[in-house]
Design a protein around this motif. Structure first.
Motif, PDB file in Angstrom:
ATOM      1  N   SER A 192       6.520   1.050  -4.235  1.00 54.16           N
ATOM      2  CA  SER A 192       5.370   0.153  -4.371  1.00 54.16           C
ATOM      3  C   SER A 192       4.156   0.593  -3.559  1.00 54.16           C
ATOM      4  O   SER A 192       3.021   0.487  -4.005  1.00 54.16           O
ATOM      5  CB  SER A 192       5.752  -1.269  -3.962  1.00 54.16           C
ATOM      6  OG  SER A 192       6.745  -1.760  -4.820  1.00 54.16           O
ATOM      7  N   ALA A 193       4.404   1.081  -2.334  1.00 54.97           N
ATOM      8  CA  ALA A 193       3.284   1.431  -1.463  1.00 54.97           C
ATOM      9  C   ALA A 193       2.505   2.625  -1.994  1.00 54.97           C
ATOM     10  O   ALA A 193       1.292   2.706  -1.849  1.00 54.97           O
ATOM     11  CB  ALA A 193       3.788   1.729  -0.052  1.00 54.97           C
TER      12      ALA A 193
ATOM     13  N   ASN B 292      -3.218   0.703  -6.386  1.00 52.53           N
ATOM     14  CA  ASN B 292      -1.895   0.301  -6.871  1.00 52.53           C
ATOM     15  C   ASN B 292      -1.996  -0.808  -7.916  1.00 52.53           C
ATOM     16  O   ASN B 292      -1.364  -0.758  -8.977  1.00 52.53           O
ATOM     17  CB  ASN B 292      -1.031  -0.201  -5.712  1.00 52.53           C
ATOM     18  CG  ASN B 292      -0.584   0.939  -4.805  1.00 52.53           C
ATOM     19  OD1 ASN B 292      -0.590   2.108  -5.217  1.00 52.53           O
ATOM     20  ND2 ASN B 292      -0.208   0.606  -3.578  1.00 52.53           N
TER      21      ASN B 292
ATOM     22  N   PHE C 114       9.249  -9.961  -6.266  1.00 54.68           N
ATOM     23  CA  PHE C 114       9.144  -9.276  -4.985  1.00 54.68           C
ATOM     24  C   PHE C 114      10.510  -9.335  -4.347  1.00 54.68           C
ATOM     25  O   PHE C 114      11.173 -10.383  -4.352  1.00 54.68           O
ATOM     26  CB  PHE C 114       8.167 -10.014  -4.045  1.00 54.68           C
ATOM     27  CG  PHE C 114       6.757  -9.527  -4.119  1.00 54.68           C
ATOM     28  CD1 PHE C 114       6.437  -8.219  -3.785  1.00 54.68           C
ATOM     29  CD2 PHE C 114       5.728 -10.387  -4.509  1.00 54.68           C
ATOM     30  CE1 PHE C 114       5.123  -7.776  -3.840  1.00 54.68           C
ATOM     31  CE2 PHE C 114       4.423  -9.948  -4.557  1.00 54.68           C
ATOM     32  CZ  PHE C 114       4.106  -8.642  -4.234  1.00 54.68           C
TER      33      PHE C 114
END
Ligand code: IMP
Length: 505
Positions: free
Chosen positions: A397-398, A411, A429
């Motif tokens: 995700s990062a 992102n 999440f």
């Protein structure tokens, strides 16, 4: 006697003993101290100094100063204490007046010298022993002669400082004030008065503390007897006293045995010995005095709880420098734990997150900190899992949009474009926390389901918050704000599990 009657009787007894104490005090003061112009501490002492120097009546100064101090007592000490103090102040006022009226006088107006001329020191010793006992009698029955006793009792209420010590400090100033009265003669003569006063102070306070501690003194018994059950039973039922039974092992006999351990007031000793001797004259008994016994039926522990609570807060490092995450976690754990960031322990390393799963990454970060700093710590890793993208970006995700990572704008832009025209916007999440306490590793997870919105909405939060709408809400995390997010988020759920675990340890 019913409980009500007992309470009333105890109160009456208190007043009677306070009156007795004040009677003794009046005798000691007017018969042994005043005739020789011996200065003493306390408000009575101060009033006497003013009387010797100016002739202003002692009992009048006494009542004026006490009136002022009573206002202080009203705030600090309980109603009951105050009633007894008022009673004591007026009783002592009238007793001092009355005593001075009836005791024969010398030419200078002072009471006559019972001990004879030149017997100042002897008179002082007798006077101080009696005033010491008198004051202890008053204090032991929850009373006070007012004056500096009010100050001493107020300090003693909050701190474990003996009454004697507080009185010494106040008396030191009062007696020392003699040096400023020219009426007491040359400086040398004034110094003599002060020295006498210090002797009064030392004697009186010594006797006061001695009597009070003697009454409060506690002892500890160890009883070794084959008839331990009978003895324990008798002490429990006949003396209504608690007994603790300890397991012992006789070294010589090689046998298991029981040892009775009892904490008691010193004045219970005789009855205790009688009972033991009646049951087992051959019992082996040790009795020792203890410095203090605190708990039900004994003294109260006078320590400030607040500091202890604060000291009890456990320090734990959260392996992050993300201020948003840190403040979220502190809001959940802050009351019970002191949560430190990596920066606060001097760690500025860029810890590599090369794991294949969220759990791997959380473990890598926590282990890195634990190995390097040897502190209890935890680390988290969070990923956004989108159904239509087969769970991507997930652990990546990062760095979803490429680069070194955490470019949230890039992102989100990439994710929205990947989902363009796609109706399946389900996502979640997931947070995994790895905790290391004293080398032991435990993991916790938290999930929040929701959908990815068509565009960015809201200005709060961080990361993917503006495009994630949790289930049951029609606003994104960035619109809901941290207040609501902290109650329902993936991290909140995982942190709550962590908190429950830490508190149960
Ligand atoms: P990490 O757990 O700090 O590695 O985060 C992985 C990615 O998820 C980063 O891009 C974060 O910005 C994002 N992220 C982590 N927690 C949250 C959150 O609570 N809301 C939105 N994005 C988050």
């Amino acid at each position: 006697m019913t409980i009500d009657h007992k309470i009333i009787w105890n109160e009456v007894k208190d007043y009677m003993f306070i009156a007795l104490g004040l009677f003794l005090y009046t005798i000691a003061f007017t018969v042994f101290l005043m005739p020789y112009q011996i200065v003493a501490g306390g408000v009575t002492g101060l009033s006497a100094i003013i009387y010797y120097a100016t002739g202003f009546h002692l009992e009048n100064t006494y009542i004026i100063i006490n009136g002022i101090l009573l206002l202080v007592a009203l705030k600090i000490l309980g109603y009951k204490f105050l009633m007894k103090t008022i009673f004591a102040i007026f009783t002592l006022y009238f007793m001092l007046r009355f005593a001075q009226d009836i005791i024969p006088k010398q030419d200078n107006g002072l009471p006559f010298k019972l001990m004879g001329e030149g017997q100042d020191f002897m008179s002082m010793i007798i006077g101080c022993v009696i005033t010491g006992i008198a004051l202890a009698t008053v204090f032991l029955h929850n009373g006070s002669t007012g004056g500096t006793d009010i100050i001493a009792a107020s300090v003693n209420k909050y701190h474990n400082v003996s009454l004697g010590s507080v009185l010494i400090a106040a008396d030191f100033c009062i007696i020392g004030s003699c040096m400023f009265f020219p009426q007491f003669g040359t400086y040398l003569e004034r110094a003599h008065k002060v020295m006498f006063g210090f002797c009064v102070m030392a004697m009186e306070n010594y006797v006061l503390d001695y009597v009070m501690n003697a009454r409060r003194q506690s002892v500890q018994f160890f009883i070794f007897s084959r008839k331990w059950q009978e003895i324990a039973n008798a002490i429990g039922t006949q003396m209504n006293h608690g007994v603790t039974i300890l397991d012992g092992h006789g070294w010589y006999t090689g046998k298991q045995m029981k040892v009775l351990c009892i904490l008691a007031k010193k004045n219970e000793s005789v009855n205790m010995f009688r009972l033991i001797k009646m049951i087992d004259p051959n019992a082996f008994v040790s009795q020792s005095s203890v410095i203090g016994v605190y708990g039900e039926g004994f003294d109260e522990m006078k320590v400030k709880i607040k500091n202890i609570e604060e000291k009890k807060k456990m320090k734990i490092v959260f392996a992050t420098n993300n201020l948003n995450k840190l403040s979220e976690v502190r809001k959940i754990l802050g009351n019970k734990f002191e949560v430190l960031s990596l920066g606060e322990i001097g760690c500025h390393d860029d810890i590599p997150e090369k794991g294949q799963t969220l759990k791997d990454n959380a473990l890598i970060k926590a282990q890195w900190v634990y190995d390097k700093y040897h502190v209890n710590c935890f680390a988290d890793d969070t990923g956004l899992e989108v159904d239509a993208l087969g769970g991507a970006p997930g652990v990546y995700s990062a760095r979803y949009a490429g680069g070194v990572g955490h470019d949230s704008e890039a992102n989100m832009k990439k994710l929205l474009s990947e989902l363009e025209n796609n109706d399946n916007r389900k996502a979640r999440f997931r947070t995994v926390i790895a905790l290391i306490i004293d080398g032991k590793v435990t993991t916790f997870d938290g999930i929040v389901n929701g959908v990815i919105t068509e565009g960015k909405r809201g200005g709060e939060g961080f990361g993917y918050d503006p495009i994630f709408m949790p289930e049951g809400y029609n606003k994104t995390f960035a619109e809901l704000g941290t207040g609501i997010k902290n109650n329902i988020s993936h991290r909140a759920k995982a942190v709550q599990k962590l908190a429950d675990y830490l508190l149960k340890r």
